[in-house]
Design an enzyme around this catalytic site. Structure first.
Site, short mmCIF file in Angstrom:
data_model
loop_
_atom_site.label_atom_id
_atom_site.label_comp_id
_atom_site.label_asym_id
_atom_site.label_seq_id
_atom_site.Cartn_x
_atom_site.Cartn_y
_atom_site.Cartn_z
N GLN A 38 3.33 -0.05 -2.47
CA GLN A 38 2.97 -1.03 -3.49
C GLN A 38 3.53 -0.66 -4.86
O GLN A 38 3.37 0.47 -5.32
CB GLN A 38 1.44 -1.14 -3.57
CG GLN A 38 0.95 -2.30 -4.38
CD GLN A 38 -0.56 -2.43 -4.29
OE1 GLN A 38 -1.25 -1.66 -3.65
NE2 GLN A 38 -1.08 -3.44 -4.96
N THR A 43 1.71 6.95 -6.77
CA THR A 43 2.66 7.67 -5.91
C THR A 43 3.97 6.91 -5.77
O THR A 43 5.05 7.50 -5.79
CB THR A 43 2.03 7.93 -4.53
OG1 THR A 43 0.78 8.60 -4.72
CG2 THR A 43 2.92 8.80 -3.67
N CYS A 44 3.90 5.59 -5.67
CA CYS A 44 5.12 4.79 -5.56
C CYS A 44 5.94 4.86 -6.85
O CYS A 44 7.17 4.90 -6.80
CB CYS A 44 4.78 3.34 -5.22
SG CYS A 44 4.01 3.16 -3.59
N THR A 45 5.26 4.90 -7.98
CA THR A 45 5.94 5.01 -9.26
C THR A 45 6.66 6.35 -9.37
O THR A 45 7.82 6.41 -9.80
CB THR A 45 4.95 4.82 -10.42
OG1 THR A 45 4.36 3.51 -10.31
CG2 THR A 45 5.63 4.96 -11.77
N ALA A 48 9.81 6.12 -7.08
CA ALA A 48 10.84 5.24 -7.62
C ALA A 48 11.48 5.84 -8.88
O ALA A 48 12.69 5.75 -9.08
CB ALA A 48 10.25 3.86 -7.93
#
Length: 149
Positions: A38, A43-45, A48
């Site tokens: 998401q 964690t995704c940030t 990325a």
């Protein structure tokens, strides 16, 4: 799940700017496709941003990058703009691409079972053949994991 030796699935997806990205246009260069659960989550940030911070190293090695999640175009646009990512993010709300790669799976968190995207990175050669699958992605060192392969 897609595995080493498999061919890049044919797909079309819409990026953060509403443009169509086609798998056929990604051939000819090495390709990193990373799936994340998401946009704008911690964690995704981290993942990325790590790939963005190491973008020049990755492109120097001949890679192009593409991130994919089940978020909508607006959420992808906000995520992309906030961090000025130098690569496209695909909004795959219908899970067409996610399903083709086999990363929509049953997950368990705190004893709760649900369906979701399993954080996975696929690496393809210039001919669209999968050369590596990273299933245990470490968000803080995602680029290093790719480069050490």
């Amino acid at each position: 799940m897609l595995k080493v030796g498999d061919k890049l699935p044919e797909f079309e997806g819409t990026n953060q700017d509403g443009e169509i990205i086609s798998s056929s246009n990604l051939m000819g260069k090495k390709l990193i496709i990373f799936f994340y659960p998401q946009a704008s989550t911690p964690t995704c940030t981290v993942e990325a941003c790590n790939l963005s911070d190491n973008y020049s190293k990755l492109t120097k090695e001949g890679f192009q990058l593409l991130g994919i999640s089940g978020d909508g175009i607006k959420k992808q646009k906000n995520f992309h703009s906030k961090f000025a990512f130098p690569y496209d993010l695909i909004a795959d709300e219908k899970h067409d691409v996610i399903e083709k790669f086999g990363v929509w799976q049953e997950k368990k968190t705190f004893g709760k079972t649900y369906m979701g995207i399993v954080r996975t990175t696929f690496i393809f050669d210039e001919n669209g053949i999968c050369s590596r699958v990273i299933e245990k992605v470490t968000s803080k060192t995602a680029a290093e994991q790719i480069l050490e392969g």
